[in-house]
Scaffold this motif. Structure first.
Motif, PDB file in Angstrom:
ATOM      1  N   LEU A 190       0.832  -1.195   0.000  1.00 25.02           N
ATOM      2  CA  LEU A 190       0.000   0.000   0.000  1.00 25.02           C
ATOM      3  C   LEU A 190       0.875   1.257   0.000  1.00 25.02           C
ATOM      4  O   LEU A 190       1.817   1.378   0.791  1.00 25.02           O
ATOM      5  CB  LEU A 190      -0.903   0.004   1.244  1.00 25.02           C
ATOM      6  CG  LEU A 190      -1.748   1.253   1.477  1.00 25.02           C
ATOM      7  CD1 LEU A 190      -2.847   1.366   0.427  1.00 25.02           C
ATOM      8  CD2 LEU A 190      -2.341   1.241   2.885  1.00 25.02           C
ATOM      9  N   GLY A 191       0.585   2.196  -0.883  1.00 31.40           N
ATOM     10  CA  GLY A 191       1.387   3.411  -0.954  1.00 31.40           C
ATOM     11  C   GLY A 191       1.116   4.354   0.206  1.00 31.40           C
ATOM     12  O   GLY A 191      -0.034   4.532   0.623  1.00 31.40           O
ATOM     13  N   THR A 192       2.163   4.954   0.749  1.00 27.15           N
ATOM     14  CA  THR A 192       2.032   6.017   1.746  1.00 27.15           C
ATOM     15  C   THR A 192       2.892   7.188   1.306  1.00 27.15           C
ATOM     16  O   THR A 192       3.916   7.014   0.650  1.00 27.15           O
ATOM     17  CB  THR A 192       2.480   5.565   3.154  1.00 27.15           C
ATOM     18  OG1 THR A 192       3.904   5.374   3.167  1.00 27.15           O
ATOM     19  CG2 THR A 192       1.795   4.265   3.562  1.00 27.15           C
ATOM     20  N   TRP A 267      -3.450   3.297   7.047  1.00 27.04           N
ATOM     21  CA  TRP A 267      -3.993   2.109   6.408  1.00 27.04           C
ATOM     22  C   TRP A 267      -5.275   2.474   5.655  1.00 27.04           C
ATOM     23  O   TRP A 267      -6.141   3.168   6.163  1.00 27.04           O
ATOM     24  CB  TRP A 267      -4.300   1.041   7.453  1.00 27.04           C
ATOM     25  CG  TRP A 267      -5.149  -0.100   6.956  1.00 27.04           C
ATOM     26  CD1 TRP A 267      -4.837  -0.988   5.969  1.00 27.04           C
ATOM     27  CD2 TRP A 267      -6.463  -0.451   7.415  1.00 27.04           C
ATOM     28  NE1 TRP A 267      -5.883  -1.878   5.786  1.00 27.04           N
ATOM     29  CE2 TRP A 267      -6.878  -1.577   6.664  1.00 27.04           C
ATOM     30  CE3 TRP A 267      -7.313   0.067   8.392  1.00 27.04           C
ATOM     31  CZ2 TRP A 267      -8.126  -2.179   6.863  1.00 27.04           C
ATOM     32  CZ3 TRP A 267      -8.556  -0.530   8.595  1.00 27.04           C
ATOM     33  CH2 TRP A 267      -8.946  -1.643   7.832  1.00 27.04           C
ATOM     34  N   LEU A 268      -5.367   2.017   4.404  1.00 29.71           N
ATOM     35  CA  LEU A 268      -6.557   2.208   3.585  1.00 29.71           C
ATOM     36  C   LEU A 268      -6.946   0.880   2.953  1.00 29.71           C
ATOM     37  O   LEU A 268      -6.080   0.117   2.523  1.00 29.71           O
ATOM     38  CB  LEU A 268      -6.306   3.244   2.485  1.00 29.71           C
ATOM     39  CG  LEU A 268      -6.210   4.701   2.940  1.00 29.71           C
ATOM     40  CD1 LEU A 268      -5.672   5.573   1.816  1.00 29.71           C
ATOM     41  CD2 LEU A 268      -7.567   5.211   3.413  1.00 29.71           C
ATOM     42  N   TRP A 273      -9.394   4.087  -3.435  1.00 27.07           N
ATOM     43  CA  TRP A 273      -8.403   4.908  -2.734  1.00 27.07           C
ATOM     44  C   TRP A 273      -6.980   4.412  -2.992  1.00 27.07           C
ATOM     45  O   TRP A 273      -6.049   4.777  -2.275  1.00 27.07           O
ATOM     46  CB  TRP A 273      -8.703   4.914  -1.232  1.00 27.07           C
ATOM     47  CG  TRP A 273      -9.964   5.656  -0.926  1.00 27.07           C
ATOM     48  CD1 TRP A 273     -11.228   5.146  -0.945  1.00 27.07           C
ATOM     49  CD2 TRP A 273     -10.092   7.036  -0.611  1.00 27.07           C
ATOM     50  NE1 TRP A 273     -12.146   6.124  -0.647  1.00 27.07           N
ATOM     51  CE2 TRP A 273     -11.465   7.294  -0.435  1.00 27.07           C
ATOM     52  CE3 TRP A 273      -9.180   8.079  -0.455  1.00 27.07           C
ATOM     53  CZ2 TRP A 273     -11.948   8.566  -0.110  1.00 27.07           C
ATOM     54  CZ3 TRP A 273      -9.656   9.345  -0.120  1.00 27.07           C
ATOM     55  CH2 TRP A 273     -11.027   9.571   0.038  1.00 27.07           C
ATOM     56  N   GLU A 274      -6.810   3.630  -4.037  1.00 24.60           N
ATOM     57  CA  GLU A 274      -5.502   3.036  -4.313  1.00 24.60           C
ATOM     58  C   GLU A 274      -4.438   4.079  -4.641  1.00 24.60           C
ATOM     59  O   GLU A 274      -3.238   3.839  -4.462  1.00 24.60           O
ATOM     60  CB  GLU A 274      -5.616   2.049  -5.475  1.00 24.60           C
ATOM     61  CG  GLU A 274      -6.507   0.851  -5.187  1.00 24.60           C
ATOM     62  CD  GLU A 274      -7.994   1.136  -5.380  1.00 24.60           C
ATOM     63  OE1 GLU A 274      -8.801   0.219  -5.129  1.00 24.60           O
ATOM     64  OE2 GLU A 274      -8.358   2.261  -5.787  1.00 24.60           O
ATOM     65  N   GLY A 275      -4.855   5.243  -5.118  1.00 27.07           N
ATOM     66  CA  GLY A 275      -3.889   6.283  -5.471  1.00 27.07           C
ATOM     67  C   GLY A 275      -3.755   7.385  -4.450  1.00 27.07           C
ATOM     68  O   GLY A 275      -3.014   8.354  -4.674  1.00 27.07           O
ATOM     69  N   PHE A 276      -4.440   7.266  -3.308  1.00 24.04           N
ATOM     70  CA  PHE A 276      -4.426   8.348  -2.324  1.00 24.04           C
ATOM     71  C   PHE A 276      -3.024   8.583  -1.763  1.00 24.04           C
ATOM     72  O   PHE A 276      -2.624   9.724  -1.528  1.00 24.04           O
ATOM     73  CB  PHE A 276      -5.400   8.034  -1.185  1.00 24.04           C
ATOM     74  CG  PHE A 276      -5.618   9.195  -0.248  1.00 24.04           C
ATOM     75  CD1 PHE A 276      -6.384  10.282  -0.648  1.00 24.04           C
ATOM     76  CD2 PHE A 276      -5.076   9.190   1.028  1.00 24.04           C
ATOM     77  CE1 PHE A 276      -6.588  11.356   0.208  1.00 24.04           C
ATOM     78  CE2 PHE A 276      -5.276  10.260   1.882  1.00 24.04           C
ATOM     79  CZ  PHE A 276      -6.040  11.339   1.478  1.00 24.04           C
ATOM     80  N   GLY A 277      -2.293   7.522  -1.534  1.00 31.63           N
ATOM     81  CA  GLY A 277      -0.916   7.643  -1.057  1.00 31.63           C
ATOM     82  C   GLY A 277       0.088   7.419  -2.168  1.00 31.63           C
ATOM     83  O   GLY A 277       1.210   6.961  -1.922  1.00 31.63           O
TER      84      GLY A 277
END
Length: 336
Positions: A190-192, A267-268, A273-277
């Motif tokens: 997951l991107g942050t 955490w998402l 919301w895959e591109g939020f971070g």
């Protein structure tokens, strides 16, 4: 240079004022002063921005730069009306929340926006729409050739009272369990993105110095969640067990995403919301944005957390009691 900060007594505004002072500028802060004290050395103008006379003491002066962080459209429109003709550069701190969708990793500043909020007063439910309205007010009143729209991502670093960037290093430094176990989402890819408040503030001040113009995503570099957690463990000196649980398991057990009560920060899981971070910060990088290593941000945030009251009520994260209960349930289930 003469810089006017509309605010300057809360976290980001205060950091902008401090950076500007350190770089030798003459800094004035206009604020009610209810969020704290402006840094020593600034000129403080006490004013309520909801008043028609709010800018009376600063509107007859010329400014090399105005920096505004407000999310109330009425405040921004009032400031632009009173001061646009007196400012060489106008820097407005917007948000990545202005985007209409967050499902595309790598999306840049050309992504579609939410509809602008109608009216002057916003609540938290309309935060993104309010920021769009503020952006439009700045661009219409100041002009795109003198305006900087800085769409900030998640801001971290010392002073983060949202508790989103401090939760993980503090929890690893002070586990809730006797054996040092910490509950973590099993979402390593997951991107942050975290931008240190000090790096953001420096870029904002440099925008005045360099007379920048344009729209920029001001986000940290993309760091996979697993790497983010490993960095937080390293700065905390944690070597205890990690209890990894899936996103569906967390949802089934009532754990909230991102922030808020009974949450796991950053955490998402929800679809879309895959591109939020994972937004592109290439334009800001090309303009001169310099980001310190995430390890430095988390180390300094942990040091700040330990100087405050670690046991204080928090705006994000699991309580020690909740975490112990969830770890017990996860282990019981794994034993089957």
């Amino acid at each position: 240079m003469r810089i006017l900060v509309l605010g300057g007594t809360a976290w980001l505004g205060g950091e902008v004022a401090q950076v500007a002072l350190e770089r030798g500028h003459d800094v004035t802060c206009l604020a009610r002063g209810e969020s704290g004290q402006a840094p020593p050395g600034v000129h403080m103008v006490a004013a309520d921005r909801s008043s028609a006379a709010a800018y009376g003491l600063v509107a007859d002066q010329d400014w090399d730069g105005v920096v505004d962080v407000s999310w109330q459209p009425g405040f921004v429109r009032g400031a632009v009306s009173a001061l646009a003709d007196r400012a060489a550069t106008w820097v407005y701190v917007s948000s990545g929340s202005v985007y209409a969708a967050h499902g595309t990793p790598g999306a840049d500043e050309d992504a579609a926006l939410l509809p602008a909020l109608e009216g002057d007063v916003a609540d938290r439910e309309s935060y993104g729409e309010a920021k769009v309205a503020c952006e439009q007010a700045v661009l219409a009143g100041v002009g795109a050739d003198r305006a900087v729209i800085a769409r900030s991502g998640l801001i971290g670093g010392p002073g983060d009272h949202s508790d989103r960037t401090g939760y993980w290093p503090l929890r690893f430094a002070h586990p809730a369990t006797e054996d040092g176990s910490v509950l973590v989402p099993d979402t390593p890819d997951l991107g942050t993105q975290v931008i240190d408040v000090r790096d953001l503030a420096r870029w904002l001040v440099e925008s005045v110095e360099q007379e920048r113009a344009g729209v920029f995503n001001l986000s940290g570099d993309v760091t996979p969640f697993g790497e983010h957690l490993a960095t937080a463990r390293r700065v905390a000196g944690h070597d205890g067990p990690l209890v990894r649980v899936s996103s569906p398991w967390l949802v089934d057990h009532g754990v909230e995403e991102w922030a808020g009560e009974r949450s796991l920060p950053l955490w998402l899981h929800s679809e879309g919301w895959e591109g939020f971070g994972h937004r592109s910060n290439a334009a800001a990088r090309e303009s001169g944005l310099v980001l310190r290593p995430l390890e430095e941000t988390l180390r300094d945030t942990l040091a700040w957390e330990l100087k405050t009251v670690p046991g204080r009520p928090r705006k994000a994260g699991l309580s020690p009691e909740d975490e112990r209960d969830l770890i017990a349930k996860a282990r019981a289930q794994s034993r089957g």
